[in-house]
Design a protein around this motif. Structure first.
Motif, PDB file in Angstrom:
ATOM      1  N   ALA A   1      39.610  43.563  40.567  1.00 26.39           N
ATOM      2  CA  ALA A   1      37.963  43.000  39.604  1.00 26.39           C
ATOM      3  C   ALA A   1      38.626  41.418  39.368  1.00 26.39           C
ATOM      4  O   ALA A   1      39.677  40.867  39.035  1.00 26.39           O
ATOM      5  CB  ALA A   1      39.078  43.767  38.499  1.00 26.39           C
ATOM      6  N   ALA A   2      37.570  41.368  38.199  1.00 23.41           N
ATOM      7  CA  ALA A   2      37.534  39.730  38.100  1.00 23.41           C
ATOM      8  C   ALA A   2      37.052  40.115  36.562  1.00 23.41           C
ATOM      9  O   ALA A   2      36.316  41.180  35.898  1.00 23.41           O
ATOM     10  CB  ALA A   2      36.082  38.721  39.216  1.00 23.41           C
ATOM     11  N   LEU A   3      38.089  39.313  35.659  1.00 21.87           N
ATOM     12  CA  LEU A   3      38.034  38.843  34.565  1.00 21.87           C
ATOM     13  C   LEU A   3      36.859  37.383  34.311  1.00 21.87           C
ATOM     14  O   LEU A   3      37.904  36.277  33.910  1.00 21.87           O
ATOM     15  CB  LEU A   3      39.040  38.858  33.069  1.00 21.87           C
ATOM     16  CG  LEU A   3      38.664  38.966  32.083  1.00 21.87           C
ATOM     17  CD1 LEU A   3      37.638  40.524  31.227  1.00 21.87           C
ATOM     18  CD2 LEU A   3      39.515  39.706  31.066  1.00 21.87           C
ATOM     19  N   LEU A   4      35.622  37.568  33.686  1.00 22.84           N
ATOM     20  CA  LEU A   4      35.387  35.725  33.943  1.00 22.84           C
ATOM     21  C   LEU A   4      34.634  35.386  32.466  1.00 22.84           C
ATOM     22  O   LEU A   4      34.145  36.533  31.769  1.00 22.84           O
ATOM     23  CB  LEU A   4      34.665  35.518  35.183  1.00 22.84           C
ATOM     24  CG  LEU A   4      33.289  36.004  35.020  1.00 22.84           C
ATOM     25  CD1 LEU A   4      32.138  36.439  34.318  1.00 22.84           C
ATOM     26  CD2 LEU A   4      33.228  36.359  36.951  1.00 22.84           C
ATOM     27  N   SER A   5      33.997  34.311  32.323  1.00 22.52           N
ATOM     28  CA  SER A   5      33.681  34.686  30.405  1.00 22.52           C
ATOM     29  C   SER A   5      32.337  33.737  31.184  1.00 22.52           C
ATOM     30  O   SER A   5      31.890  32.699  32.045  1.00 22.52           O
ATOM     31  CB  SER A   5      34.448  32.671  30.033  1.00 22.52           C
ATOM     32  OG  SER A   5      34.427  31.802  31.006  1.00 22.52           O
ATOM     33  N   ALA A   6      31.473  33.290  30.161  1.00 24.94           N
ATOM     34  CA  ALA A   6      30.054  32.572  30.088  1.00 24.94           C
ATOM     35  C   ALA A   6      29.360  31.652  30.777  1.00 24.94           C
ATOM     36  O   ALA A   6      29.173  31.178  30.910  1.00 24.94           O
ATOM     37  CB  ALA A   6      29.122  33.663  29.272  1.00 24.94           C
ATOM     38  N   ASP A   7      30.913  31.307  30.002  1.00 22.58           N
ATOM     39  CA  ASP A   7      30.825  29.090  30.245  1.00 22.58           C
ATOM     40  C   ASP A   7      31.553  29.325  31.473  1.00 22.58           C
ATOM     41  O   ASP A   7      31.451  28.063  31.508  1.00 22.58           O
ATOM     42  CB  ASP A   7      31.288  28.717  29.490  1.00 22.58           C
ATOM     43  CG  ASP A   7      31.922  28.860  28.602  1.00 22.58           C
ATOM     44  OD1 ASP A   7      32.397  30.054  29.935  1.00 22.58           O
ATOM     45  OD2 ASP A   7      32.756  28.600  27.812  1.00 22.58           O
TER      46      ASP A   7
ATOM     47  N   ALA B   1      30.749  41.226  43.766  1.00 19.87           N
ATOM     48  CA  ALA B   1      30.597  42.894  43.846  1.00 19.87           C
ATOM     49  C   ALA B   1      30.829  42.672  45.878  1.00 19.87           C
ATOM     50  O   ALA B   1      31.104  44.022  46.145  1.00 19.87           O
ATOM     51  CB  ALA B   1      29.105  42.967  44.192  1.00 19.87           C
ATOM     52  N   ALA B   2      30.081  42.223  46.913  1.00 16.54           N
ATOM     53  CA  ALA B   2      30.908  42.358  48.074  1.00 16.54           C
ATOM     54  C   ALA B   2      32.113  42.420  48.568  1.00 16.54           C
ATOM     55  O   ALA B   2      32.290  42.997  49.638  1.00 16.54           O
ATOM     56  CB  ALA B   2      29.863  41.933  49.327  1.00 16.54           C
TER      57      ALA B   2
ATOM     58  N   VAL C   1      33.482  42.934  37.896  1.00 11.60           N
ATOM     59  CA  VAL C   1      33.421  41.984  37.365  1.00 11.60           C
ATOM     60  C   VAL C   1      33.359  42.329  35.585  1.00 11.60           C
ATOM     61  O   VAL C   1      32.246  43.602  35.189  1.00 11.60           O
ATOM     62  CB  VAL C   1      31.900  41.210  37.260  1.00 11.60           C
ATOM     63  CG1 VAL C   1      32.348  40.016  36.791  1.00 11.60           C
ATOM     64  CG2 VAL C   1      32.551  40.873  39.468  1.00 11.60           C
ATOM     65  N   VAL C   2      33.929  41.791  34.680  1.00 15.09           N
ATOM     66  CA  VAL C   2      33.861  42.208  33.299  1.00 15.09           C
ATOM     67  C   VAL C   2      33.821  40.542  33.049  1.00 15.09           C
ATOM     68  O   VAL C   2      34.564  39.662  33.124  1.00 15.09           O
ATOM     69  CB  VAL C   2      35.494  42.451  32.574  1.00 15.09           C
ATOM     70  CG1 VAL C   2      34.780  42.711  31.361  1.00 15.09           C
ATOM     71  CG2 VAL C   2      36.123  44.339  33.059  1.00 15.09           C
TER      72      VAL C   2
ATOM     73  N   ALA D   1      37.176  52.153  38.445  1.00 18.45           N
ATOM     74  CA  ALA D   1      37.023  53.110  38.531  1.00 18.45           C
ATOM     75  C   ALA D   1      35.303  53.769  38.682  1.00 18.45           C
ATOM     76  O   ALA D   1      34.328  54.292  39.726  1.00 18.45           O
ATOM     77  CB  ALA D   1      37.048  54.207  37.871  1.00 18.45           C
ATOM     78  N   GLY D   2      34.037  52.840  38.090  1.00 21.56           N
ATOM     79  CA  GLY D   2      32.830  52.932  38.481  1.00 21.56           C
ATOM     80  C   GLY D   2      32.480  51.778  39.484  1.00 21.56           C
ATOM     81  O   GLY D   2      31.252  52.285  39.770  1.00 21.56           O
ATOM     82  N   ARG D   3      32.655  51.304  40.776  1.00 20.20           N
ATOM     83  CA  ARG D   3      32.033  50.626  41.209  1.00 20.20           C
ATOM     84  C   ARG D   3      31.826  51.715  41.916  1.00 20.20           C
ATOM     85  O   ARG D   3      32.173  52.672  42.545  1.00 20.20           O
ATOM     86  CB  ARG D   3      33.278  50.259  42.637  1.00 20.20           C
ATOM     87  CG  ARG D   3      33.884  48.582  41.412  1.00 20.20           C
ATOM     88  CD  ARG D   3      34.635  48.083  43.004  1.00 20.20           C
ATOM     89  NE  ARG D   3      36.186  49.042  43.069  1.00 20.20           N
ATOM     90  CZ  ARG D   3      36.713  48.993  43.721  1.00 20.20           C
ATOM     91  NH1 ARG D   3      37.059  47.231  43.947  1.00 20.20           N
ATOM     92  NH2 ARG D   3      38.127  49.421  44.170  1.00 20.20           N
ATOM     93  N   PRO D   4      30.326  51.289  42.852  1.00 21.91           N
ATOM     94  CA  PRO D   4      29.482  52.009  43.506  1.00 21.91           C
ATOM     95  C   PRO D   4      30.573  51.688  44.987  1.00 21.91           C
ATOM     96  O   PRO D   4      31.048  50.498  45.205  1.00 21.91           O
ATOM     97  CB  PRO D   4      28.350  51.001  44.073  1.00 21.91           C
ATOM     98  CG  PRO D   4      28.494  49.415  43.657  1.00 21.91           C
ATOM     99  CD  PRO D   4      30.004  49.747  42.291  1.00 21.91           C
ATOM    100  N   PRO D   5      29.616  52.942  45.810  1.00 24.47           N
ATOM    101  CA  PRO D   5      30.527  53.216  47.073  1.00 24.47           C
ATOM    102  C   PRO D   5      30.275  51.886  48.306  1.00 24.47           C
ATOM    103  O   PRO D   5      28.880  50.915  47.441  1.00 24.47           O
ATOM    104  CB  PRO D   5      29.817  54.424  48.313  1.00 24.47           C
ATOM    105  CG  PRO D   5      28.875  54.686  46.822  1.00 24.47           C
ATOM    106  CD  PRO D   5      28.996  54.069  45.792  1.00 24.47           C
TER     107      PRO D   5
END
Length: 431
Positions: free
Chosen positions: A52-58, A71-72, A77-78, A119-123
């Motif tokens: 997972a990656a935790l990133l900011s909008a800026d 995603a690939a 991403v959160v 957990a909710g990542r698409p296959p």
């Protein structure tokens, strides 16, 4: 097992405290790397050491392509935004980030969202060697939709290599639809040799589609921005010019072009897209989904279109190319059912009645009926090209112009100039 997390929230005053809180308490997550920019984050994601990656909008240079590459790589991403910054939250969602939280969320809440995102990542989707990996993935259903989707129809004008007249048909359809009082946007998406600007006598160095794709990738493209980038040829016709040079093709990424088409649906009733011919993939790039793919834009447009017009020439060589191209289209994008239009029809290259012979050949060898025959009218097309104007302006009584006008009414879904209403058949196969 704890979720392995990358962070990329540099410059935020709360970043150090958040990372410390996540590390000190057993939240089921572990920060394995703190990245300083998008490039480092993508490089870390490519190693496969994080989930997972935790990133900011800026975060600088964060765009749809970066989110797609995460995603690939199998990285959920959160996004974190300053409390109350709804504009930043909307931008992240526009880029494809499903999970967005205010930065003052408690660490256990952020950790829970990270676990849920993983957990909710698409296959796993298309394989890395699949040419369709160049296509943008569908936006997950969980993404909040702030704006209603546009009702505009996208018509992709595609065809085999050679000179079957894709641009002539594209320009003619768009011009005639506008003259039928249909709000129309013509887009030049040919990454090998787009010439819509030259055909219409427009400045080909304008930002056009490349500029729109850049703004879309950054999440800043809206109706007003699209209107500023498009040439207003007449009150009901806008033109988004293509690349001035073919070597600039890496500027057009599939995700950006897909977002441009989505915005165009809200800005116009009919969107006519002049496509490239090529559907092949570059074998040297087939093992790297992060690399730009020249034909990804064409595949994206064909997937997004409501109607795909396959433009064929009317001589034996052009027909052979069309038959092969239709088979390649069926294999590469199987959901698309093209509408075949035969251009430059004349006596001579095909013995006997050219319309009957061509129709029988395409039915026999490609399994497709011909929706329209466009007559060859070299004098009219030469005059239009010489003046940088449309057929309706230089040769209003041209038989080619008359047929394009009728075809424009059909694809736009408006009454034909001489008869009633008729619609082009369904684009996709049943089932």
């Amino acid at each position: 097992m704890a979720v392995q997390v990358f962070t990329a929230v540099t410059g935020a005053g709360w970043e150090s405290a958040l990372v410390g809180a996540l590390d000190r308490t057993d939240h089921g997550v572990t920060v394995v790397r703190r990245c300083v920019d998008v490039s480092e984050l993508l490089a870390a994601a490519a190693t496969g050491t994080g989930q997972a990656a935790l990133l900011s909008a800026d975060l600088r240079r964060l765009d749809t392509d970066a989110v797609a590459r995460l995603a690939a790589a199998g990285v959920a991403v959160v996004g974190l935004v300053d409390p109350g910054d709804h504009q930043a939250a909307d931008r992240l969602r526009a880029l494809g980030v499903v999970h967005v939280l205010p930065a003052d969320t408690e660490p256990d809440g952020i950790a829970r969202t990270l676990r849920d995102a993983v957990a909710g990542r698409p296959p796993a989707g298309r394989g890395i060697a699949d040419p369709r990996a160049a296509l943008p993935d569908p936006v997950p259903a969980a993404v909040p939709v702030e704006r209603q989707p546009g009702a505009g129809r996208v018509v992709a004008v595609w065809g085999p290599t050679g000179a079957p007249g894709r641009t002539t048909v594209s320009v003619g359809l768009a011009d005639e639809a506008a003259r039928l009082d249909v709000g129309t946007l013509l887009i030049d998406a040919d990454v090998y040799g787009g010439v819509v600007a030259q055909v219409l006598g427009l400045l080909d160095e304008s930002p056009g589609l490349a500029g729109a794709a850049r703004q879309a990738a950054a999440g800043t493209l809206d109706e007003a921005a699209l209107a500023r980038l498009a040439w207003a040829v007449r009150p009901r016709l806008g033109v988004l010019t293509g690349l001035a040079r073919a070597d600039r093709w890496p500027e057009l990424r599939p995700h950006g072009v897909a977002a441009v088409l989505e915005e165009a649906r809200r800005a116009a009733d009919l969107i006519v897209v002049d496509c490239s011919f090529n559907l092949e993939e570059d074998e040297e790039l087939s093992f790297d989904t992060a690399a730009p793919r020249r034909n990804g834009v064409t595949l994206t447009v064909l997937e997004a279109a409501d109607t795909v017009l396959c433009v064929s020439g009317a001589d034996p060589v052009a027909l052979q190319r069309t038959i092969r191209a239709l088979g390649e289209l069926r294999d590469t994008v199987p959901g698309v059912e093209p509408v075949v239009v035969v251009n430059q029809v004349r006596r001579g290259p095909v013995p006997g009645d050219p319309r009957r012979e061509i129709a029988e050949a395409l039915e026999r060898f490609a399994g497709h009926d011909v929706a329209a025959f466009l007559p060859a009218d070299r004098r009219a097309t030469d005059a239009a090209l010489a003046d940088g104007r449309t057929l309706a302006e230089v040769a209003p009584s041209s038989p080619l112009r008359t047929q394009l006008r009728e075809l424009a009414a059909v694809v736009a879904g408006v009454p034909r100039p001489d008869t009633g209403r008729r619609r082009v058949g369904a684009r996709r196969r049943a089932g």
